[in-house]
Scaffold this motif. Structure first.
Motif, PDB file in Angstrom:
ATOM      1  N   GLN A  74       0.826  -1.209   0.000  1.00 14.33           N
ATOM      2  CA  GLN A  74       0.000   0.000   0.000  1.00 14.33           C
ATOM      3  C   GLN A  74       0.861   1.261   0.000  1.00 14.33           C
ATOM      4  OE1 GLN A  74      -3.613   0.112   0.095  1.00 14.33           O
ATOM      5  NE2 GLN A  74      -3.094   2.180  -0.533  1.00 14.33           N
TER       6      GLN A  74
ATOM      7  N   ASP B 278      -9.565   3.137   2.816  1.00 14.41           N
ATOM      8  CA  ASP B 278      -8.206   3.567   2.475  1.00 14.41           C
ATOM      9  C   ASP B 278      -8.069   3.929   0.999  1.00 14.41           C
ATOM     10  OD1 ASP B 278      -7.721   0.262   2.705  1.00 14.41           O
ATOM     11  OD2 ASP B 278      -6.679   1.200   1.029  1.00 14.41           O
TER      12      ASP B 278
ATOM     13  N   VAL C 244      -8.553   7.864   0.428  1.00 11.22           N
ATOM     14  CA  VAL C 244      -7.607   8.812   1.025  1.00 11.22           C
ATOM     15  C   VAL C 244      -6.879   9.653  -0.024  1.00 11.22           C
ATOM     16  CG1 VAL C 244      -5.521   9.034   2.423  1.00 11.22           C
ATOM     17  CG2 VAL C 244      -7.304   7.418   3.094  1.00 11.22           C
TER      18      VAL C 244
ATOM     19  N   HIS D 236      -3.999  -0.582   7.083  1.00 18.60           N
ATOM     20  CA  HIS D 236      -3.921  -0.033   5.728  1.00 18.60           C
ATOM     21  C   HIS D 236      -4.349   1.429   5.723  1.00 18.60           C
ATOM     22  CE1 HIS D 236      -3.368  -3.867   3.505  1.00 18.60           C
ATOM     23  NE2 HIS D 236      -2.983  -3.057   2.549  1.00 18.60           N
ATOM     24  N   LEU D 237      -5.481   1.719   6.383  1.00 23.04           N
ATOM     25  CA  LEU D 237      -5.997   3.089   6.401  1.00 23.04           C
ATOM     26  C   LEU D 237      -5.048   4.012   7.157  1.00 23.04           C
ATOM     27  CD1 LEU D 237      -8.122   5.241   5.913  1.00 23.04           C
ATOM     28  CD2 LEU D 237      -9.410   4.346   7.871  1.00 23.04           C
TER      29      LEU D 237
ATOM     30  N   ASN E 119      -1.975   4.645   5.023  1.00 21.66           N
ATOM     31  CA  ASN E 119      -2.275   5.483   3.869  1.00 21.66           C
ATOM     32  C   ASN E 119      -2.460   6.942   4.268  1.00 21.66           C
ATOM     33  OD1 ASN E 119      -2.416   5.454   1.116  1.00 21.66           O
ATOM     34  ND2 ASN E 119      -4.528   4.791   0.991  1.00 21.66           N
TER      35      ASN E 119
END
Length: 341
Positions: free
Chosen positions: A16, A280, A283, A303-304, A307
């Motif tokens: 990511q 995510d 974003v 992940h979020l 990011n």
């Protein structure tokens, strides 16, 4: 040259960071130096699907790239001028096309350019969104944000051969903020695609899913479709769209257990604005629009979190996370990047 250094081992430390960093590098025309790429993973460094995305972006943005080899833990990406292009690409494995499109679509669209792409690879594979998730869930979210793209699924690509074929068209856009708060409707759509598996098995498993959904007082619209692929396989997507929410959950058919690997509670128990995977994906465009994007989500995934960190570092956008009764509210204040004409 003024490189912005990014630690690829930050947060979840996976692909990511690579995808977000090179996406934003192209859009903002900021050279980046990624270090420790996927360093904590079992097979660290860049994988073929990362390289495909990097090399397509290299063509689109006339970039100079150093370190673009399989297994490389360090990458320098120096973007140039983004161009309109027609391309044919091949991942050459069952590597995820969906993850590659997550990179390409924002770059081209936000940069006010066009792309026609035919790409071969994996359409429905482990550890990535299914192509139907991209076509129906992500497309709806991006459309609300002003990003326009079209996907045609010519052939499905399952593990191990891949060989799926996707046609993508991306149009120029102007990003606008969105607000995703509470789901209003108890209506779901289910789309199942399969190849080289007896339809009786697929229909039986979908019937079990349908019964569980109806137990939770949801209405459900079902589509089951047999589509060409080189390998046997199947995927299912369940999603809900309304003016205040976009929620989807997908999964693949496990040929060993003869069941869909699907966490259906992710959609049945979520009455907020976005699912955890979509969160995510919002974003990057949110960081470059004008105004504040707000969405409510049940959990803040690694992940979020990663990011948000990487995106704010490159764009300078501000973000905040607040606790609400049944989840979290995320606010991203876009920067309306002045390098985008």
């Amino acid at each position: 040259m003024n490189f912005l250094k990014i630690n690829g081992a930050h947060g979840e430390g996976g692909g990511q960071i690579v995808r977000s960093a090179i996406t934003l590098s192209c859009i903002t025309n900021q050279p980046i130096h990624l270090e420790n790429i996927r360093k904590n993973r079992k097979n660290g460094g860049l994988k073929p699907q990362h390289l495909t995305a990097i090399r397509i972006l290299q063509k689109i943005s006339n970039a100079k790239v150093i370190g673009d080899t399989v297994g490389s833990t360090e990458l320098k990406f120096i973007p140039g001028e983004i161009k309109n292009l027609e391309l044919i690409e091949d991942v050459k494995t069952a590597g995820s096309i969906s993850l590659i499109l997550q990179v390409l679509i924002p770059v081209v669209s936000i940069s006010q350019k066009k792309l026609n792409l035919l790409i071969k690879g994996g359409t429905d594979v482990l550890w990535s969104p299914t192509m139907n998730y991209t076509k129906y869930v992500l497309k709806d979210a991006y459309s609300k944000m002003g990003i326009r793209f079209q996907i045609e699924i010519t052939k499905r690509g399952y593990y191990p051969k891949g060989q799926g074929i996707i046609k993508l068209e991306v149009e120029p856009s102007k990003i606008k903020p969105i607000k995703l708060s509470k789901r209003k409707k108890q209506k779901l759509k289910l789309k199942c695609t399969f190849s080289k598996i007896p339809i009786q098995i697929i229909e039986e498993k979908i019937k079990e899913i349908e019964e569980k959904i109806k137990e939770h007082n949801f209405q459900i619209e079902i589509e089951i479709k047999e589509e060409e692929a080189s390998d046997s396989g199947a995927s299912v997507l369940i999603y809900s769209l309304d003016e205040n929410s976009i929620i989807g959950v997908d999964g693949l058919f496990d040929k060993n257990t003869q069941k869909f690997d699907l966490d259906i509670e992710e959609i049945l128990d979520n009455s907020l604005g976005a699912d955890k995977n979509l969160a995510d994906m919002l974003v990057v465009p949110a960081s470059l629009g004008s105004g504040k994007t707000k969405f409510e989500v049940k959990e803040i995934t690694k992940h979020l979190e990663t990011n948000l960190f990487v995106t704010s570092k490159i764009t300078g956008c501000k973000y905040g996370i607040g606790k609400i009764s049944n989840g979290f509210e995320v606010i991203i204040e876009g920067v309306s990047n002045t390098s985008i004409k």
